[in-house]
Write an enzyme that holds these catalytic residues in place. Structure first.
Site, mmCIF file in Angstrom:
data_model
loop_
_atom_site.group_PDB
_atom_site.id
_atom_site.type_symbol
_atom_site.label_atom_id
_atom_site.label_comp_id
_atom_site.label_asym_id
_atom_site.label_seq_id
_atom_site.Cartn_x
_atom_site.Cartn_y
_atom_site.Cartn_z
ATOM 1 N N GLU B 51 0.825 -1.202 0.000
ATOM 2 C CA GLU B 51 0.000 0.000 0.000
ATOM 3 C C GLU B 51 0.865 1.260 0.000
ATOM 4 O O GLU B 51 1.809 1.388 0.776
ATOM 5 C CB GLU B 51 -0.906 0.055 1.232
ATOM 6 C CG GLU B 51 -1.661 1.378 1.293
ATOM 7 C CD GLU B 51 -2.503 1.579 2.545
ATOM 8 O OE1 GLU B 51 -2.543 0.680 3.400
ATOM 9 O OE2 GLU B 51 -3.127 2.652 2.635
ATOM 10 N N ASP B 119 8.790 5.634 15.358
ATOM 11 C CA ASP B 119 8.565 7.052 15.106
ATOM 12 C C ASP B 119 8.906 7.795 16.393
ATOM 13 O O ASP B 119 8.315 7.534 17.436
ATOM 14 C CB ASP B 119 7.083 7.267 14.732
ATOM 15 C CG ASP B 119 6.787 8.733 14.422
ATOM 16 O OD1 ASP B 119 7.741 9.553 14.445
ATOM 17 O OD2 ASP B 119 5.619 9.057 14.170
ATOM 18 N N ASP B 121 9.356 11.558 18.027
ATOM 19 C CA ASP B 121 8.969 12.919 17.710
ATOM 20 C C ASP B 121 9.350 13.851 18.860
ATOM 21 O O ASP B 121 9.084 13.556 20.024
ATOM 22 C CB ASP B 121 7.456 12.959 17.503
ATOM 23 C CG ASP B 121 7.015 14.256 16.869
ATOM 24 O OD1 ASP B 121 6.335 14.198 15.843
ATOM 25 O OD2 ASP B 121 7.354 15.339 17.400
#
Ligand code: ZN
Lengths: 561, 433
Positions: B51, B119, B121
């Site tokens: 995808e 991830d 951040d």
């Protein structure tokens, strides 16, 4: 009468189980090539169910003293302590039930007799038929068989455990001495990080880390280059998982066979027995955790006594006594109660009930209700406030008239002793607690109190009052026979329970065994509480007492006739 | 602080970027993992089951895009000029045709492979950085990301045994990590969750998970190694003074709060309140206070548990990586593709070399406008890589290829070859039987 038509009349010992000379436990890979009489078909199955029942009654350990006909049920968290208190000769598992005794044997180091092994295997395969037919039945059977497997695997010798692992084709190699030496420091470090004694002589296996996710998640293993070093005692969960998944697949196949042929073929013979067996015994899963369950107003009082840490217990008692708490106390207790699952409506009702006795209803609604709604994020900034941690509570500075803060930090030693004593901590543990307090280790003091009250170690330590609460509930729920018992009484197990308990003159649930001495077992077992109402029973009401259940159980049987 | 280049990010520039610079074929080579059709053991459907998602300029979000080769991807991106390209999992079937399978059995459309991703951040560090907050980053707080890369990268390699790891600057205030080993791509959600938990030290509930609690008589070897090799040094040599962690009352109170022993905390508080006046300019006040803090906490009389971990707890609180757990735990999370341009900063999401991550400077990462300028200034030479090499993106692409893509593809080819041979062997055997 035959039910499994054998290809030959070989004994089941020809199965892989005795390929090696190490005595081990059957893995039930294939149906036994045996003839079974129809009456055995049913009675073996019932015996196995009894085994489950005993295992389930919460993984309690069962004792029957040799000179009385009493059966003692002791919650398993305490079992190791009890086992060291009693010599093995005092331990009987369910006298009068050879099958149960064999299934739940303490010492399995000797070879099974072929008769027992046959019975074990036959009963397993009979129950497969019984419990293959719906998702619920399969789930229940799986959990029972897995629990039994775990239980028995743990009791095997290291050699036998290895043999079972080979049976499962677990390609793990024990770490060689040379390699062990090279990672020994790390392994010791891991053990120490979990608060366990050094693992100097333990056997370790190298396992791809992804095969032991729960051990990885808890940092309970040393991991190097993709391999987790799994200690022998940790391997149980791995083997049990495999056992379970293989059995799960097998049950689905059995179900297909059952629906496609057996049911019809055995319409007049086995089918009625199978259907009767499954409908008569399907106990609820007592192991379900009550985590995240909301607590209701009526439980608070009881939970305050059994599961609140001292800081909250103190606030709770003071509130009941004075019908008032100052702001700091309201915040500390209020947010804690919110954390344990008291919803806003119940919280309002709780505070209202107390405060209205002192300040009146009107003033409560005007001055205090806002604050409670505020804590739940329903007023003001709508921040959802979180319960205070130990650190925050310890570093708070309660003034005159305040009851919040950490008692270990803010109480005088005299008051603290009284308070801890009031919780039911014995004098030896008390000195340890006070010792920690003197060294200003307030959280450790709280942890020791927890351990003394629950009879279990709390490896993670207490860092948060809500953690104290949830850890406490976990232990108490698992050992509270009251909950299991009342649930059991609501289930469809009566007739079997009756059969199981029949030979004993008295059955005792032993809620707390911390101070268990060999002497007072027999003595106190002779003096059950005079009044005992089943269902309302709870261990916290009768700490250290022994409860005789037979009469009430029988009473219930009569009711259900 | 990185200024926001709203002006430099215009759609013409982006078109030009996709037209001349974006490394389509590298990207597709990567996510094909050797299934390029050249070997008989290749899975021809592999790339088409991956995808991609596009975010278009007007906030239109297109999910479940799929492409059979680099050219299809390139054409689609050039045509749509998305401001953001996300990469999702590989599904059982072509995700763009998922509706065709919706009626059938439950598992007909499900993710089967996905890189293990992380991830990190900077916004999650707002309580431990005083230089900037929210979306901003600067060279004073960036070391927090450097620490995260060093700690996680080391453990992924040394502990978990992974080799093919790609670190990428997120374009603004954080970093992404893609673990691409075959074993990593095939992890179940449960296994991903276990790894995420292995890396987690912040305990507590949703609202208070910034708290570190280290219990037990020793630290787990992973934490101990991270502490001695990375965290301690960065805390003492970098963040302590860089962030002025102990310079003001408000700041040191935060650290004193973490000392469970009130008498020690007040002893230190007393000393620090006095030293405000008397401290000389010679030594950095943060360093002086930290030494005092360590000395008091580690002195003989306070060696008992509880306090023994206190220094470590403080260091962990201010340095240990804070992962977005949910991203790592589930196969079907999307993550921004490398070499995208961040729409707010205009900076390109370039790879970061974990071995030299301390040299990475987010403020000098090429921006879209800078790249376009470089393209224009050089006239019109048009050999393929020449175009790239004369812009500042050249180094980033070289790094991507040499340190990540080439070793990865080599390993993938070997795996495909081995798998294929094994299958051949098996089919021969079964014929014989
Ligand atoms: Zn900054």
């Amino acid at each position: 009468m035959e039910i499994f038509r054998p290809h030959s009349r070989k004994n089941v010992f020809s199965s892989s189980n005795d390929a090696s000379s190490v005595p081990t436990i059957p893995l039930y890979r294939s149906a036994p090539p045996l003839e079974v009489r129809l009456e055995d078909f049913e009675s073996f199955a019932i015996d196995r169910l009894r085994g489950f029942f005993f295992l389930r009654l919460s993984t309690f350990v069962f004792f029957a003293s040799s000179n009385s006909k009493d059966l003692l049920l002791i919650p398993s968290p305490f079992a190791p302590r009890v086992l060291t208190t009693y010599s093995a000769s005092h331990i009987y598992f369910s006298r009068g039930f050879p099958m149960v005794k064999e299934l739940l044997k303490v010492n399995m180091r000797h070879q099974y007799t072929s008769e027992v092994l046959n019975k074990d295997i036959i009963s397993h395969f009979v129950l497969r038929l019984v419990y293959c037919r719906t998702e619920d039945l399969r789930k229940w059977f799986l959990s029972m068989e897995s629990a039994l497997f775990r239980y028995r695997f743990r009791l095997l010798s290291a050699e036998a455990q290895k043999a079972v692992m080979e049976e499962f084709n677990l390609p793990y190699k024990a770490v060689s001495n040379v390699e062990f030496e090279s990672v020994k420091d790390k392994l010791v470090q891991v053990a120490r990080s979990m608060g366990q004694p050094s693992t100097a002589d333990a056997i370790f296996y190298k396992v791809p880390f992804e095969e032991v996710p729960e051990l990885v998640a808890g940092r309970k293993v040393f991991i190097k280059q993709g391999y987790a070093y799994v200690a022998m005692n940790q391997i149980v969960s791995l083997v049990a998982t495999l056992f379970r998944s293989q059995l799960s697949k097998a049950l689905i196949l059995t179900n297909r066979k059952w629906t496609s042929s057996i049911r019809e073929q055995e319409k007049h013979r086995l089918t009625p027995i199978v259907e009767a067996l499954s409908s008569s015994y399907l106990g609820p899963d007592y192991s379900q955790s009550r985590e995240n369950a909301d607590i209701s107003l009526k439980d608070i009082e009881q939970f305050a006594k059994s599961s609140f840490p001292l800081c909250m217990r103190h606030l709770f008692d003071k509130l009941k006594e004075d019908h008032h708490l100052k702001h700091g106390g309201r915040m500390q207790l209020g947010l804690f109660l919110k954390g344990v699952g008291l919803n806003l409506d119940d919280a309002l009702a709780f505070w209202r009930a107390e405060f209205s006795k002192k300040v009146g209803l009107e003033k409560f609604e005007k001055q205090y209700a806002y604050n409670i709604r505020h804590n739940y994020g329903k007023e003001g900034k709508r921040t959802d406030y979180t319960p205070y941690s130990c650190q925050k509570i310890i570093s708070s500075t309660p003034g005159a008239g305040d009851h919040h803060g950490c008692p270990y930090r803010h109480f005088s030693e005299e008051n603290l002793r009284a308070a801890i004593c009031g919780m039911g901590v014995n004098s030896r543990a008390m000195e340890d607690v006070i010792d920690k307090v003197r060294n200003r280790h307030y959280q450790l003091a709280c942890t020791l109190t927890f351990e003394a009250l629950h009879g279990m170690s709390c490896d993670a330590g207490i860092n948060h009052p809500n953690q104290y609460f949830s850890d406490s509930r976990k232990i108490l729920d698992s050992k509270t026979s009251a909950i299991s018992l009342s649930r059991m009484l609501q289930s469809r197990v009566f007739w079997l329970l009756h059969k199981v308990l029949e030979p004993f003159s008295g059955v005792y649930l032993v809620p707390q065994v911390m101070d268990l001495q060999r002497e007072n077992v027999v003595k106190s077992s002779m003096q059950p509480p005079k009044q005992f109402k089943c269902g309302s029973w709870n261990s916290s009401h009768y700490p250290g007492s022994w409860l005789k259940t037979r009469h009430s159980l029988l009473y219930t049987f009569h009711l259900y006739g | 602080m990185i200024p926001e280049h709203e002006s430099v990010f215009n759609s013409n520039h982006l078109k030009l970027y996709y037209g001349k610079l974006f490394p389509f074929s590298d990207l597709v080579k990567w996510v094909s993992y050797g299934n390029d059709g050249k070997h008989p053991g290749c899975d021809q459907s592999y790339i088409g089951r991956r995808e991609f998602s596009f975010t278009l300029e007007n906030d239109i979000y297109l999910r479940f895009q799929s492409f059979n080769n680099a050219l299809e991807l390139e054409n689609s991106i050039k045509e749509r000029s998305p401001v953001k390209i996300d990469i999702g999992p590989v599904y059982t079937v072509d995700p763009s045709k998922r509706h065709a399978y919706a009626q059938s059995d439950d598992n007909a459309f499900a993710p089967v492979e996905r890189e293990l991703i992380f991830d990190i951040d900077m916004t999650d560090y707002d309580d431990v950085r005083y230089c900037c907050s929210g979306a901003d980053v600067c060279l004073v707080c960036w070391p927090l990301m450097t620490i995260a890369i060093k700690v996680i990268d080391t453990s992924l390699r040394d502990d978990l045994g992974f080799k093919h790891i790609l670190w990428v600057y997120s374009g603004r205030r954080g970093v992404h990590c893609w673990v691409c080993d075959g074993k990593a791509r095939r992890l179940t959600n449960e296994q991903r969750g276990a790894i995420a938990d292995y890396f987690r030290v912040y305990k507590g509930n949703e609202n208070s998970h910034k708290k570190v609690s280290l219990t037990g008589a020793a630290l787990h070897p992973f934490l101990a190694t991270s502490y001695t090799n990375v965290l301690k040094n960065y805390f003492e040599k970098n963040l302590l003074t860089g962030q002025n962690l102990l310079a003001t009352e408000e700041r040191y109170e935060k650290i004193l709060d973490m000392i469970p022993d009130e008498s020690i905390a007040s002893e230190l508080r007393g000393r620090w309140q006095d030293s405000r006046r008397s401290s000389s300019a010679k030594e950095d006040i943060n360093v002086v206070r930290w030494e005092q803090c360590k000395q008091v906490l580690q002195s003989g009389k306070h060696k008992a548990q509880g306090l023994r971990r206190c220094i470590e707890e403080i260091v962990f609180s201010f340095t240990y990586p804070r992962l977005d757990m949910e991203v790592s735990k589930h196969m079907n999370h999307l993550l921004k593709a490398p070499f995208c341009v961040h729409p707010k900063t205009g900076r390109v999401c370039v790879p970061i070399d974990p071995n030299r991550c301390e040299e990475f400077d987010p403020t000098t990462v090429p921006t879209l406008s800078q790249l376009i300028e470089e393209l224009n200034s050089e006239g019109s030479r048009t050999d393929d890589d020449g175009e790239l090499n004369r812009t500042s993106l050249g180094n980033a692409i070289t790094l991507f290829r040499s340190s990540f893509l080439q070793p990865l593809l080599k390993a993938c080819k070997e795996e495909i070859e081995n798998c294929y041979n094994l299958k051949l062997q098996q089919s021969k055997n079964s014929l014989g039987w």
